[in-house]
Design a protein around this motif. Sequence first.
Motif, short mmCIF file in Angstrom:
data_model
loop_
_atom_site.label_atom_id
_atom_site.label_comp_id
_atom_site.label_asym_id
_atom_site.label_seq_id
_atom_site.Cartn_x
_atom_site.Cartn_y
_atom_site.Cartn_z
N MET A 162 -67.63 4.27 24.20
CA MET A 162 -68.09 3.20 24.99
C MET A 162 -68.04 2.03 24.24
O MET A 162 -67.64 0.49 24.65
N GLU B 172 -71.06 -0.54 28.42
CA GLU B 172 -71.43 0.81 28.92
C GLU B 172 -70.83 1.65 28.87
O GLU B 172 -70.22 2.01 28.24
N GLN B 173 -71.76 2.85 29.57
CA GLN B 173 -70.78 4.43 29.98
C GLN B 173 -69.96 4.25 30.58
O GLN B 173 -70.06 4.26 31.63
N ARG B 174 -68.95 5.61 29.59
CA ARG B 174 -67.48 5.91 30.54
C ARG B 174 -67.07 6.63 31.39
O ARG B 174 -66.99 7.28 31.96
#
Length: 375
Positions: free
Chosen positions: A13, A35-37
């Motif tokens: 992140m 954002e979440q990866r």
Amino acid sequence: MHVGIAVNPVAGMGGRVGLKGTDGKVAEAVERGAEQRAPERARRALDRLAAVAPDAVVSVAADPMGESVVRAAGFEPARVVDPFEGDAPGPTDTTAAHTAAVVRAFAGLDGDDAADGDGPADPVDLVLFVGGDGTAADVAGALEGTDVPMLGVPAGVKVYSSVFAVSPEDAAEVAASFSRTERREVMDIDEDAYREGEVSPTLRGVAHVPVAEDLQSSKQTASGTVESLAEGVAADVRERDGEGVTFVLGPGSTVGAIKDELGFEPSPIGVDVWRDGEVIVRDATEAEILGALGEENVIVVSPIGGQGFVFGRGNPQISPAVIRRCDLRIVASRAKLDDVRALRVDTDDPDLDDELAGWVRVRVGKFETRMMKIV
């Protein structure tokens, strides 16, 4: 085949927002709009696993560590391991202790730190984890003393260990087909020192890992000088001064030498943006790079020695959105290229990865180039 799936939802992140890692920086990453990866990386691996091994038995950590992703890929979990003691954590409220508890449960280890879960308690045949080097160290520590192998789906900002597959899809292929394992090193670095430009990987463990071609080697520092290369590239950049060309100068020592030749002190391991004779953004985030781009833009990057990654390791600020707006210039010393068989990309955008694949010209000296293939 019985695979245990554990996803570190915060892995990676910090990359695109310029934090160069997420250890101890989750709240700041969220504040910066990260954002979440990892969940999407996990979904890519699991979609491929469902295609190549639809009969695989899958155990998984409870959400937010993988359950929903496993179900979305079409697997009905044989076991859902809950390390949260009934509490419902937020999407970024996981810790190394949660990872260790899940992995110990996957390994069939009993004890106070083993997580609860319904379903088969026999050891899995493989722990497939999604994260970076910190996650790898947590998994390896939990598996210490067992013969259970581990394999990483790369999702972190820094990926120095040799326990990761090249891409999420490759991880699935390896998981479905491996027949033997070997001992490999798990490396990690001090992220605070890393942010200051000091890169000192530390051995955190040795783990059993599937033997396969699609595993990366540990990062190595390439030998050889880059002075003439830096001089030549810097001269080319200066020739464009006054024309409004924006240069996105990636991290690393090779491009750092170019920055030195241009006459400014590079951000230690960051991305700097240059236009018309001056640095317009230092240590830029993805958003800052996008905001600085003009009509004509050029990315200058160097592959990682020993691995050959041009994008996807250590430079997530140079995102697909940035890459699509720029021409690409790859630079590397001859010694660095001698250590790699091919170049690789892992941009989080499979279509872009396919577009980038093929033969490219790599600048290796003041005037000299070498053809290399992005695979």
